[in-house]
Scaffold this motif. Structure first.
Motif, short mmCIF file in Angstrom:
data_model
loop_
_atom_site.label_atom_id
_atom_site.label_comp_id
_atom_site.label_asym_id
_atom_site.label_seq_id
_atom_site.Cartn_x
_atom_site.Cartn_y
_atom_site.Cartn_z
N VAL A 295 1.18 12.22 -6.54
CA VAL A 295 0.51 11.15 -6.80
C VAL A 295 -0.37 11.37 -8.38
CG1 VAL A 295 -0.89 9.19 -6.36
CG2 VAL A 295 0.80 10.04 -4.64
N ALA A 296 -1.08 12.13 -8.29
CA ALA A 296 -2.21 12.60 -9.49
C ALA A 296 -1.21 12.76 -10.60
CB ALA A 296 -2.91 13.52 -9.06
N ALA B 141 0.72 9.71 -11.85
CA ALA B 141 -0.37 8.69 -12.57
C ALA B 141 -0.75 9.12 -13.89
CB ALA B 141 -1.41 8.59 -11.75
N ASP B 142 -0.60 10.43 -14.07
CA ASP B 142 -1.01 10.90 -15.61
C ASP B 142 0.12 11.01 -16.48
OD1 ASP B 142 -3.24 11.65 -16.61
OD2 ASP B 142 -2.35 13.72 -16.95
N SER C 243 3.12 7.28 -16.52
CA SER C 243 2.14 6.01 -16.01
C SER C 243 2.82 4.75 -15.94
CB SER C 243 0.88 5.99 -16.77
OG SER C 243 1.53 5.97 -18.19
N PHE C 244 3.98 4.61 -16.40
CA PHE C 244 4.70 3.22 -16.42
C PHE C 244 5.26 3.06 -15.23
CE2 PHE C 244 8.39 0.47 -16.99
CZ PHE C 244 7.86 -0.64 -17.68
N TYR D 25 4.47 4.77 -12.43
CA TYR D 25 3.67 4.81 -11.48
C TYR D 25 3.15 3.43 -11.11
CZ TYR D 25 -0.62 6.00 -9.10
OH TYR D 25 -1.74 6.02 -8.23
N GLY D 26 2.63 2.76 -12.39
CA GLY D 26 2.21 1.57 -12.33
C GLY D 26 3.08 0.37 -11.63
N ALA E 21 3.60 0.67 -8.04
CA ALA E 21 2.18 -0.01 -7.25
C ALA E 21 2.42 -1.25 -7.22
CB ALA E 21 0.89 0.52 -8.12
#
Lengths: 304, 256
Positions: free
Chosen positions: B221-222, B225-226, B229-230, B232-233, B236
């Protein structure tokens, strides 16, 4: 029962976070607000870093507004035309907010600015709502009929050029007005982690003069898309969206919202609004006190 | 700065390198790798080992041992709040080039009693001897204030600690120390250093590396997110839409 949050970088008690989501969801179901104004400060009080709290609260609001949009959509209580204009403004506001957030973070002033925005906006809205609901309760108590609402938009709005027809809202106004309104709420969503319903709904009624039948549905529609855009903005600029935290909050809030929605009939709407005003004012006062009290930590460390 | 420190350490150790009759340390740690997983609420590290004396005979006087666990040093910006117009606002700041993210010292007796101050500075023994390298070029008085501020913050947060009598030595040969790692520990490459101290001087030192890393789902996950990021968003957003939708459907069924 503890769970490690990968982005926030700390362990939290699962039940506390789900419970928090549940309480916020319950309130949001009862009052028809997203509840972000409660989630974000409570997460910060719990020890979640402010940026993570703001970003993850926005993600949670998206989920919490889904059922509302679905319910209002079925009843034809969403003005999609108006909603689209609001969403366009909101998306632009979210992007602008992302830059503002980054700049304030670099200056080290994000926490202060967020707190001040909370005090001013919640304090203002809380006072207006309290006065209005007390007025309504007093009129009812005296057995008078409530004064009929004049459904006219604000004179400032009438000045704006290029008018469009918004049939479901019963309006013939310039799209610039809802666009700017959307922009303002988009900014707020990114900076404060709130959906902006508590600003949007009164503004739609008193400034735009929208037909009250479509106000809540359209506001939820805008919030759904703008909070989704905000999640994307935060994910790509601040990297502060904690998907585990948002998931836990969602589990609580989506169930809470359903229960809350079924509890609405327990109370008259005026009393419900007065209660909401009271909660909003309590949060505003708590945040204001937090600004003036000497903080437990004078120093903060930020990696370069 | 770091290079200079190393040279000084080598110089200080030179006499004992030349004397073949110096004791040697054989250290180990209970865990070479600490994985931060979903249920991580901290860990306890056991540092233990043996002191090997030349010829196998233990000296009559007791040796002293100090162990240090140090996290990766990072450059940081420290902000100080001041009351302005009735509100506490971040007013001034200072930056430091190398602030250890974690520092835990355990010793067989209070560290001030077993080493002289020069040795303590060279080997960074003791929280007050950490060299944070101020980088702002501001006046030394202000830097000192910020340095005290950050050390105090780290100490109360459990990131910096000193335990006198934290090392147990049995028979003058075996030693062990327990150091607890808090739940909020920063990730990275850690070092566990052991120092054998006699007459206020370090006579032997040895280092072991410890890797503290997020692992499994948390690490994934970390990292996403880094780096992605697209996506990951997007995940979410989809997660929140899906949960909202499922709850809405489920409660409609319940209602019927």
């Amino acid at each position: 029962m503890h769970l490690y949050l990968p982005i926030a970088g700390l362990s939290v008690n699962i039940l506390v976070i789900i419970g928090l989501g549940g309480i916020v969801g319950l309130l949001s179901g009862m009052f028809g607000v997203g509840g972000g104004f409660l989630t974000t400060p409570l997460l910060i009080f719990y020890g979640i870093p402010p940026a993570v709290a703001v970003a993850s609260a926005a993600t949670q609001i998206t989920g919490a507004s889904v059922s509302g949009v679905m319910a209002h959509g079925k009843r034809d209580a969403v003005d999609y035309h108006m909603g689209a204009v609001l969403v366009a403004g909101g998306a632009l506001g979210a992007v602008a907010g992302g830059f503002a957030f980054r700049a304030l973070q670099d200056m080290g002033q994000i926490d202060t600015v967020v707190s001040l925005l909370y005090v001013v906006l919640l304090g203002g809205v809380g006072l207006v709502m309290a006065r209005e609901s007390i007025g309504a309760i007093v009129t009812q108590w005296r057995g008078l009929k409530p004064a009929a609402q004049g459904k006219r938009h604000h004179p400032l709005i009438a000045v704006l050029p290029f008018r469009w027809r918004f049939y479901r809202s019963g309006l013939y106004i310039s799209p610039l007005a809802p666009f700017l309104l959307g922009f303002a709420t988009g900014l707020m969503t990114v900076l404060m982690g709130v959906g902006g319903g508590f600003i949007l709904v009164p503004a739609m009624i008193y400034l735009l003069g929208m037909s009250t039948r479509v106000v809540v549905g359209t506001s939820l529609f805008q919030i759904l898309f703008v909070t989704a855009a905000t999640t994307m903005v935060h994910a790509m600029t601040t990297h502060a969206v904690d998907i585990v935290l948002a998931g836990l909050l969602l589990i609580g809030s989506v169930t809470g919202a359903q229960i809350g929605a079924r509890m609405t009939h327990l109370m008259k709407p005026e009393y419900l609004r007065l209660l909401l005003a009271f909660i909003v004012l309590v949060v505003a006062i708590r945040v204001a006190l937090g600004l003036t009290w000497q903080p437990p930590e004078i120093f903060t460390v930020q990696p370069l | 700065m770091k290079g200079l420190k190393r040279v000084m350490a080598v110089l200080a150790a030179l006499p004992l390198l030349m004397a073949a009759q110096a004791p040697r340390l054989v250290p180990d740690v209970s865990q070479r790798k600490i994985d931060i997983i979903y249920s991580f609420t901290g860990a306890e590290l056991l540092l233990f080992g043996a002191i090997l004396y030349p010829g196998g005979k233990t000296p009559s006087r007791h040796p002293e041992i100090a162990v240090v666990i140090k996290g990766p040093a990072e450059p940081v910006l420290i902000r100080g709040k001041r009351k302005i117009a009735g509100m506490w606002i971040n007013a001034d700041s200072a930056s430091f080039r190398s602030v250890p993210s974690f520092y835990a010292l355990a010793s067989s007796r209070p560290i001030g009693d077993i080493v002289d101050s020069r040795t303590a500075v060279i080997y960074e023994l003791g929280i007050d001897n950490l060299q944070l390298s101020p980088a702002s070029g501001g006046d030394p008085g202000a830097d000192r204030r910020f340095e005290e501020g950050v050390v105090d913050l780290k100490r109360r947060g459990g990131y910096y600690s000193e335990t006198a009598h934290g090392v147990e030595i049995s028979e003058g040969v075996l030693y062990r120390a327990r150091i607890s790692i808090p739940a909020r520990v920063p990730v990275g490459k850690y070092t566990a250093e052991t120092f054998l101290i006699e007459n206020g001087r370090v006579v032997a030192a040895a280092t072991r590396d410890i890797d503290i890393a997020k692992s499994g789902f948390e690490a994934y996950v970390a990292k996403s997110a880094d780096q992605d990021s697209f996506l990951y968003g997007l995940c979410a957003v989809i997660l929140s839409l899906a949960l909202g939708w499922i709850a809405s459907i489920a409660f409609q069924r319940l209602g019927k």
